[in-house]
Enzyme design. Structure first.
Site, PDB file in Angstrom:
ATOM      1  N   LEU A  63       0.823  -1.215   0.000  1.00 12.13           N
ATOM      2  CA  LEU A  63       0.000   0.000   0.000  1.00 12.13           C
ATOM      3  C   LEU A  63       0.853   1.259   0.000  1.00 12.13           C
ATOM      4  CD1 LEU A  63      -2.645  -1.177   2.634  1.00 12.13           C
ATOM      5  CD2 LEU A  63      -2.855  -1.219   0.137  1.00 12.13           C
TER       6      LEU A  63
ATOM      7  N   LYS B 294       7.056   3.145   1.186  1.00 10.46           N
ATOM      8  CA  LYS B 294       7.936   3.820   2.142  1.00 10.46           C
ATOM      9  C   LYS B 294       7.738   3.280   3.566  1.00 10.46           C
ATOM     10  CE  LYS B 294       9.116   8.576   3.423  1.00 10.46           C
ATOM     11  NZ  LYS B 294      10.356   8.842   2.689  1.00 10.46           N
TER      12      LYS B 294
ATOM     13  N   GLU C 222       4.987  -8.279  11.016  1.00 11.03           N
ATOM     14  CA  GLU C 222       5.751  -9.363  11.638  1.00 11.03           C
ATOM     15  C   GLU C 222       6.826  -9.939  10.720  1.00 11.03           C
ATOM     16  OE1 GLU C 222       3.977  -9.976  14.623  1.00 11.03           O
ATOM     17  OE2 GLU C 222       2.063  -9.130  14.007  1.00 11.03           O
TER      18      GLU C 222
END
Lengths: 738, 329
Positions: A630, A633, A705
């Site tokens: 999405l 950065k 994670e």
């Protein structure tokens, strides 16, 4: 339906970045309601036994001290008919602070001093004399208490398949090894803090709490004080890191609320750094892995058993061994998972809980098997590549792991690896290459969201989720801006308030997927509303037009080649100030026919000083298959953070609990080592293309994670390649490689 | 509240007078980087703090005999980056920059560095026995976590190690600690006699007398700028104390050793040096064999306590490595 203002998939700066770097983002301990008083917690100095007396007199005489709460004078209402469970309570009975004189672990909170200032409370705490009757030193060493291991109240791992024991015996190549991971402590930058204000007239709490989900604190406090949930408002706008430690309410919340109600004053309780070692942690875990293969390197059996610690009052469990049945194609698999109850606090989720633990053992074992069979470690993984989830017998919704292997190998230069240990030297340094596979489940939970578009052209989207530093504010704003075709500056995303639409607790890497899907859905409902309203007042243009023909761009709607109509005009024309929609989003049914996972390939280079054993990790490549990215950065930051932590986990992290008193002896950041800047060198993150139409409407899998998974194993494997020494016990300190 | 007086001394005489006139425990405070931590842990509980930062001890000056005097309140960072220190005593500069973190080096002072206390876990935790903190209560480290502890010169009462890097380089350089007190006035203590071994009084760590103030550290003329090495072996590359550190300095005539100094950190209650062993190697060849033999002798009698056993072979290897690096310079 095409949106004209594209934000999804573009690198976007954090929308809250300026606030954070200029100190305008308030963290919990910075909220100071009028008449605030401060609490300081006293912790037990023994691991097991009972309190025989607490002398409060001296401390009570200190000017500014308001009250000292102990098990002897805590209000009865928190003892009778109180429910201390929270949404993520494991089986067992949750810890109840100040419930009685029993000591269950060293560090247990046993008293709260409330004073006009934090300093006064902290000083007075030193004057409280506590006498104990020690039962014994407590059982705190996992390895010494394996005979206590139990399956009771422990979820079964995936079903066994084939006959792993026989296949192991009959195989030509086999390895058998034991791996150990010590306790690790979260230590986010922001310590746990709560500010609670009891409103006597309304019979309600207003609470600021450091938590990964406001619903968690809300339910917990409502249960303890027997209140309707609506009577407990919890606010948590910014979180200075949590990594799982904020999934369950911590004891400072109880103390702040209890004292506020008893004293009828707002109370703030902030943990000290040392106290950050007195609650949940990543459990110590001992794992045994047996692998066997035929001549071609094809796995003939996998056996994986894990012994993990838990407390004596709750059975905290993780998914540790199931990964071994999932990752590679194998007909004979046997998994076992047991818990060892110890005199410690209940462990809790820490970044990639279970995954970073189980994969550590499995991926080291795979490397050992590669050495045993003489097959390149990367080749061995390709030989055993799983095309479907054999645990569940389901296809994967998407799995671009092969692309991860290929891209990582290219970028890293895997072909330059010298298979023979100690054969690559640079001056005094032994150089080693190692790799591992990473995996994490791509989950989606139910989630709600609300959107309000005003006649001034501002869009506010809200959901009671959290931003634990991952960039939730930013990506949700991006999704909303793109869906409605308005500029990011005109979008505000609200979270961290229990009065907002309910969202799942922020964990498991499911927020982008779950809340993101709700935000997408609420925005598409808003599109429908705009379309319908526009069609009513512009019958000529919209005649015979469907929403599929509409374009939402630059704050305007258009159909076909028609003139675009600004939303602002549509809302005004309807005589409204704003339009509002709210939705509940759920995973789609089709999803359950598939296994949804994100994958990665980690490759590392380590240098080991031949004389001193000092280890450094100059280079890491982590190639990620995480579905739709999405915001590259913030996504890259997530992975870099995970890798950095993986380096610390591999080389440094260890909670040193003295088995004579159950006390953590390195409960500070000078002696509990985490990676420092100098440890973290070159990290390359690669996102491979992965199209997934099943996982959720966004096609995104969540990245919180995955970045840490496999890093410790890759480093262990590289250490073997460098030195010829196999280190199976975390952390890999220099004395273990010398 | 805990009433602590805090006074700023304006001159050395005043500071010493203040220290001697106060009732209760008195501490001079410079950067406070260790003292304040210890106060928060309630390990140090002074009644009076005397701030010495205003004293005129913040200069680095040449001495009459061609050495350098490092003021007691000059920060570790300013000392390490001082041009003359860098050029004439690069061993000291290197050791100091290996210490702590940038932020700490910017605050910590030279006098305070010598007086920093051990990092023994049990010393910091007031709920455990510790002879250094509470004489007679016992040593928890003997059978506890002792990975960072001493292997040389320790006693049954204390196996703590001294954490300083600077002091290790100073020991190799034969520096002198300048102190001033009310009774004895100005005096100089050779660095090797400044810190003490624990014996049965581990709570007494230096030979500084009550109320005495460190005013400076004097470096002799000889700074070994040609052949030196400081190797710090630690668990992470920054903000970690030495498991073993070695300061090595040599003077060579061709391949022949004319002077050799080796000081060790992280292995004892004080910087560890054996000048009598070093002297045996004057006139000998600067060879690996000799370095190995020397290392063996320096570590002679070392005892491990379990977790720290690895330090014995590690110290030997690190000595040889440091000497080898020093002669290759």
């Amino acid at each position: 339906m095409i949106a004209g203002t594209n934000y999804i998939g573009k690198s976007t700066r954090r929308v809250d970045g300026i606030k954070k770097v200029t100190g305008q983002a308030p963290y919990i301990a910075e909220f100071n309601p009028a008449d605030l008083v401060h609490g300081y917690v006293i912790n037990s100095r023994i691991a097991k036994g009972k309190i025989t007396s607490i002398h409060r007199e001296k401390a009570l005489k200190v000017p500014g001290v308001r009250e000292i709460f102990t098990h002897e004078n805590v209000p009865l209402e928190v003892k009778i008919d109180s429910d201390y469970t929270d949404p993520l309570s494991p089986p067992g009975s949750p810890f109840r602070p100040l419930y009685d004189d029993k000591i269950l672990y060293n560090g247990q909170p046993i008293a709260l001093i409330v004073a006009d200032t934090f300093e006064t409370a902290a000083f007075a705490a030193g004057l409280v004399e506590v006498e104990y009757e020690e039962e014994d030193h407590g059982e705190v060493d996992l390895k010494k208490n394996l005979e206590q291991a139990t399956h009771e109240d422990v979820p079964d791992p995936a079903e066994p398949r084939g006959n792993a024991e026989d296949a192991f015996e009959d195989s030509e190549s086999k390895i058998e090894a034991e791996y150990y991971q010590p306790r690790e402590y979260h230590n986010p930058m922001e310590p746990f803090a709560s500010v609670a204000s009891w409103n006597e007239e309304e019979g309600s709490f207003s609470i600021y709490d450091k938590i990964q989900g406001v619903s968690s604190s809300q339910g917990y406090i409502a249960g303890i004080f027997n209140l309707e949930k609506e009577k407990v408002r919890v606010i948590s706008p910014f979180i200075g890191g949590a990594f799982g430690s904020g999934l369950r309410p911590q004891y400072q919340l109880f103390f702040a609320a209890m004292a506020s109600k008893a004293l009828k004053l707002p109370v703030k309780v902030v943990m000290t750094r040392t106290q950050m070692f007195t609650f949940g942690h990543r459990p110590a875990c001992l794992q045994r892995v047996k692998l066997s293969a035929d001549k071609t390197g094809k796995l003939t059996s996998i056996q994986h058993e894990a012994f993990s610690e838990t407390s004596k009052f709750e059975k905290f469990n993780e998914t540790i061994v199931d990964w071994s049945g999932l990752m590679y194609e194998c007909e004979n698999v046997k998994l076992d998972y047991q818990l060892v109850p110890l005199d410690v606090y209940t462990p809790m989720d820490m970044r990639a809980p279970g995954g970073s633990t189980g994969i550590f053992a499995l991926e080291c074992a795979m490397d050992e098997l590669a050495i045993e069979t003489g097959i390149d470690p990367l080749e061995l993984r390709l030989i055993n590549y799983a095309e479907k989830d054999q645990n569940e017998n389901k296809p994967f919704s998407s799995k671009e792991l092969k692309a991860c292997y290929q891209r990582a190998a290219e970028k890293f230069g895997w072909q330059n690896r010298k298979p023979e240990p100690r054969s690559n030297k640079q001056g005094n340094k032994l150089v080693g290459y190692g790799m591992a596979t990473g995996v994490w489940e791509a989950m989606q939970q139910k989630s709600s969201a609300k959107a309000i578009l005003t006649a001034g052209g501002k869009l506010t989207v809200s959901s009671g989720t959290a931003d634990i530093g991952t960039g939730t504010y930013t990506i949700m704003s991006q999704i909303a801006a793109e869906m409605l075709g308005i500029s990011l500056e005109n979008v505000e995303f609200k979270l961290g308030d229990s009065t907002l639409p309910e969202a799942p607790i922020e964990g498991g890497s499911w927020t982008a997927s779950s809340v993101g899907s709700a935000v997408k859905l609420v925005c598409s409902k808003l599109q429908e509303t705009i379309f319908a309203m526009a069609a009513q007042t512009n019958t000529d243009i919209f005649e015979n037009k469907l929403i599929e023909n509409a374009v939402f761009s630059n704050g305007e709607i258009s159909v076909g080649n028609s003139t675009a109509i600004p939303y602002v005009e549509i809302i005004k024309a309807a005589g409204k100030k704003s339009i509002e929609v709210e939705v509940n989003s759920e995973p789609e049914d089709d999803r359950s026919n598939y296994s949804c996972y994100s994958h990665s390939c980690v490759m590392v280079e380590v240098h080991v000083d031949e004389d001193t054993g000092m280890i450094s990790v100059p280079r890491v490549v982590n190639a990620i298959a995480g579905g739709k990215i999405l915001n590259p950065k913030t996504a890259e930051s997530q992975i870099i953070g995970g890798v950095a932590w993986g380096i610390g986990m591999a080389l440094e992290e260890e909670g040193m609990m003295d088995s004579r008193n159950g006390r953590i002896m390195n409960a500070n950041l000078a002696e509990y080592h985490v990676a420092v800047h100098a440890d973290v060198q070159e990290i390359d993150v690669i996102f491979v293309e992965e199209q997934d139409d099943i996982v959720n409407p966004l096609g995104a899998k969540g990245l919180g994670e995955l970045g840490i998974v496999g890093v410790a194993s890759a480093i262990s494997n590289a250490l073997y390649n460098a030195t010829g020494k196999r280190v199976r016990e975390l952390p890999f300190t220099l004395d273990k490689v010398l | 509240m805990n009433n602590i007086s805090f006074t700023r001394a304006e001159n050395i005489e005043g500071a010493i007078k203040k220290a001697n006139n106060k009732q209760g425990k008195v501490k001079f405070i410079g950067g406070g980087t260790n003292l304040l931590d210890l106060m928060k842990y309630r390990v140090e509980n002074p009644d009076h703090l005397i701030d010495i930062n205003e004293l005129k001890l913040s200069k680095i000056e040449s001495t009459e005999v061609g050495g350098l005097l490092l003021g007691a309140t000059v920060t570790n960072a300013d000392t390490a980056y001082h041009e003359e220190v860098e050029q004439r005593y690069p061993l000291l500069s290197k050791a100091m920059l290996a210490a702590a973190s940038t932020q700490l080096r910017n605050m910590a002072t030279n006098g305070g560095n010598l007086l920093q206390r051990t990092r023994c876990y049990y010393f910091y935790d007031t709920s455990t026995p510790c002879n250094k903190r509470e004489p007679g209560s016992g040593c928890s480290a003997l059978e506890g976590f002792n990975r960072i502890h001493a292997i040389l010169g320790e006693s049954e009462h204390c196996i703590a190690s001294h954490p300083s890097d600077m002091a290790v380089a100073l020991a190799a350089l034969d520096a002198t600690v300048k102190v001033t007190g009310e009774e004895e006035g100005h005096r100089s203590i050779p660095i090797l006699e400044f810190h003490r071994l624990p014996g049965d009084t581990p709570h007494i760590e230096t030979n500084l007398k009550d109320g005495e103030l460190i005013t400076g550290i004097e470096l002799p003329k000889k700074g070994f700028p040609e052949h030196y090495a400081y190797i710090k072996v630690r668990d992470r590359p920054s903000y970690a104390f030495a498991l073993v550190s070695v300061a090595a300095a040599l003077e060579l005539d061709g391949e022949e050793i004319t002077d050799i100094r080796i000081a060790l950190g992280g292995v004892a209650h004080k910087p560890w040096r054996k000048p009598e062993v070093e002297k045996e190697y004057y006139g000998k060849k600067a060879s690996r064999e000799n370095f190995e033999a020397l290392a063996e002798k320096l570590i002679e009698g070392a005892t491990g306590y379990g977790d720290n056993d690895f330090k014995i072979p590690l110290a030997k290897k690190t000595i040889v490595r440091a000497l080898t690096e020093a002669i290759e310079k």
